[in-house]
Design an enzyme around this catalytic site. Structure first.
Site, PDB file in Angstrom:
ATOM      1  N   ASP A 167       0.839  -1.264   0.057  1.00 17.96           N
ATOM      2  CA  ASP A 167       0.076  -0.039  -0.230  1.00 17.96           C
ATOM      3  C   ASP A 167       0.866   1.101  -0.122  1.00 17.96           C
ATOM      4  O   ASP A 167       0.394   2.141  -0.552  1.00 17.96           O
ATOM      5  CB  ASP A 167      -0.965  -0.045   1.261  1.00 17.96           C
ATOM      6  CG  ASP A 167      -1.884  -1.050   1.223  1.00 17.96           C
ATOM      7  OD1 ASP A 167      -2.062  -1.799   0.080  1.00 17.96           O
ATOM      8  OD2 ASP A 167      -2.733  -1.253   2.002  1.00 17.96           O
ATOM      9  N   ALA A 173      -7.126   2.454   7.413  1.00 17.04           N
ATOM     10  CA  ALA A 173      -5.933   2.355   8.100  1.00 17.04           C
ATOM     11  C   ALA A 173      -5.615   2.762   9.473  1.00 17.04           C
ATOM     12  O   ALA A 173      -6.348   1.952  10.181  1.00 17.04           O
ATOM     13  CB  ALA A 173      -4.964   3.543   7.148  1.00 17.04           C
TER      14      ALA A 173
END
Length: 373
Positions: free
Chosen positions: A105, A236
């Site tokens: 990511d 996140a």
């Protein structure tokens, strides 16, 4: 007088698809650095794009400085056909047709940081750790890239946050709306894909900051800090801090406290167009610190203002299946969302015994005196 009624419709996420006005010719490859396992896929991709597809390939200078690539004579012969760029020095605006990320990511976050205005479409291959934002597998990369070049590929427009830091008594701080701020007047002017984090930094004291929405004081935050995230960033740091996970197609900003010194301070979701301001409270014992997608960490002094809203420049992230399937598969595969052992079903003998017990209970209830029912 006849009334005029305007009907608005909600956009179907499936209608977001990549189409080209012209055949793409230039590709930027973002590679996870200092990872030996990514080097062979990187070499295969670059070689195929240059020799088989005859495309213009942009590579970052620091990638070519890795030992494994410098020691590869065959690849070094290929570097003369590559276009090299340096972060912070070379402008990639209008030079790139689409981006390929090789890694986790973090490679997508880094690609986003390179483009502070319009971002080319991003194809992300999962060669990192978590892979929440990288749905493509590298094994059949030729087919995946060819499909992107042909177009008509589903994509998700991942919104970003426009973040502006204004020093005390500056022109920037007196500007009525963040969208009217001149970039030259701001101490910091940056777009982030995941989140802005305001915390207490090295201070042992509580982070004491005032939160404004649409220039109205909403609350004062006392705790370890505050996370202001996009829907993409909601899965996140914000998730670890207790926020809800928001699909990236939802136009919203998620505000999440970090370890608040209050039992009732819950995360909230506000409209994407709202302007958020964060200031160190006058009563605060110390300053605060801000970081933007984990980078560009800086101190927020008393009187400084951090202003945030949704940017008009999203990140077009290409989907492997579609917007919904990719997201829910990432939730289950990366975060084990709602993963548990299934409850065992009744066997025939257990079902019969259970039904008999229920019937017996029903009979006893019906035999009871109505006065006591």
């Amino acid at each position: 007088m006849e009334k005029l009624i305007r009907l608005s419709t909600i956009q179907d996420p499936g209608s977001q698809r990549l189409t080209w006005n012209k055949v793409p010719l230039s590709i930027l490859i973002i590679k996870k650095i200092f990872d030996a396992s990514v080097v062979p896929p990187f070499k295969d991709l670059v070689t195929w794009l240059v020799e088989c597809r005859q495309m213009v390939v942009f590579i970052e200078e620091k990638v070519l400085q890795e030992n494994l690539l410098q020691e590869d004579t065959e690849f070094q012969n290929l570097t003369t056909k590559l276009s090299i760029f340096r972060e912070g020095k070379d402008d990639l605006t209008d030079k790139i047709d689409f981006i390929i990320c090789l890694g986790g990511d973090g490679t997508l976050l880094y690609a986003s940081s390179l483009f502070q205005q319009s971002v080319p479409p991003v194809l992300s291959f999962h060669l990192g750790s978590l892979g929440f934002l990288t749905p493509f597998q590298f094994e059949n990369f030729q087919d995946q890239v060819n499909q992107v070049i042909e177009g008509n590929v589903p994509l998700t427009l991942r919104s970003r946050l426009k973040c502006v830091t204004c020093k005390k008594d500056s022109v920037c701080s007196r500007t009525l709306h963040i969208n009217n701020i001149d970039k030259a007047d701001a101490s910091t002017h940056i777009l982030v894909l995941n989140e802005v984090v305001v915390d207490r930094g090295p201070s042992p004291y509580l982070c004491n900051i005032d939160l404004y929405i649409e220039r109205k004081l909403v609350t004062s935050v006392q705790g370890d800090g505050l996370i202001i995230s996009t829907p993409t960033g909601s899965t996140a740091y914000a998730t670890a801090a207790g926020a809800s996970m928001v699909h990236p197609n939802v136009p919203a900003i998620v505000i999440t406290p970090i370890c608040p010194h209050s039992l009732s301070f819950r995360p909230v979701v506000v409209p994407a167009g709202a302007e958020i301001m964060v200031m160190v409270s006058p009563e605060a014992r110390h300053t605060a610190w801000a970081s933007f997608d984990g980078r560009n960490r800086q101190e927020i002094q008393h009187g400084d203002t951090l202003r945030i809203t949704t940017s008009v420049y999203p990140v077009p992230s290409l989907c492997y299946q579609d917007q919904m399937s990719d997201w829910f598969e990432s939730l289950a595969g990366c975060l084990n969302w709602n993963v548990r052992k299934s409850q065992k079903q009744f066997t025939d003998s257990t079902r019969t015994s259970s039904l008999t017990s229920l019937e017996s209970l029903s009979e006893r209830e019906s035999d009871r005196d109505p006065e006591y029912v």
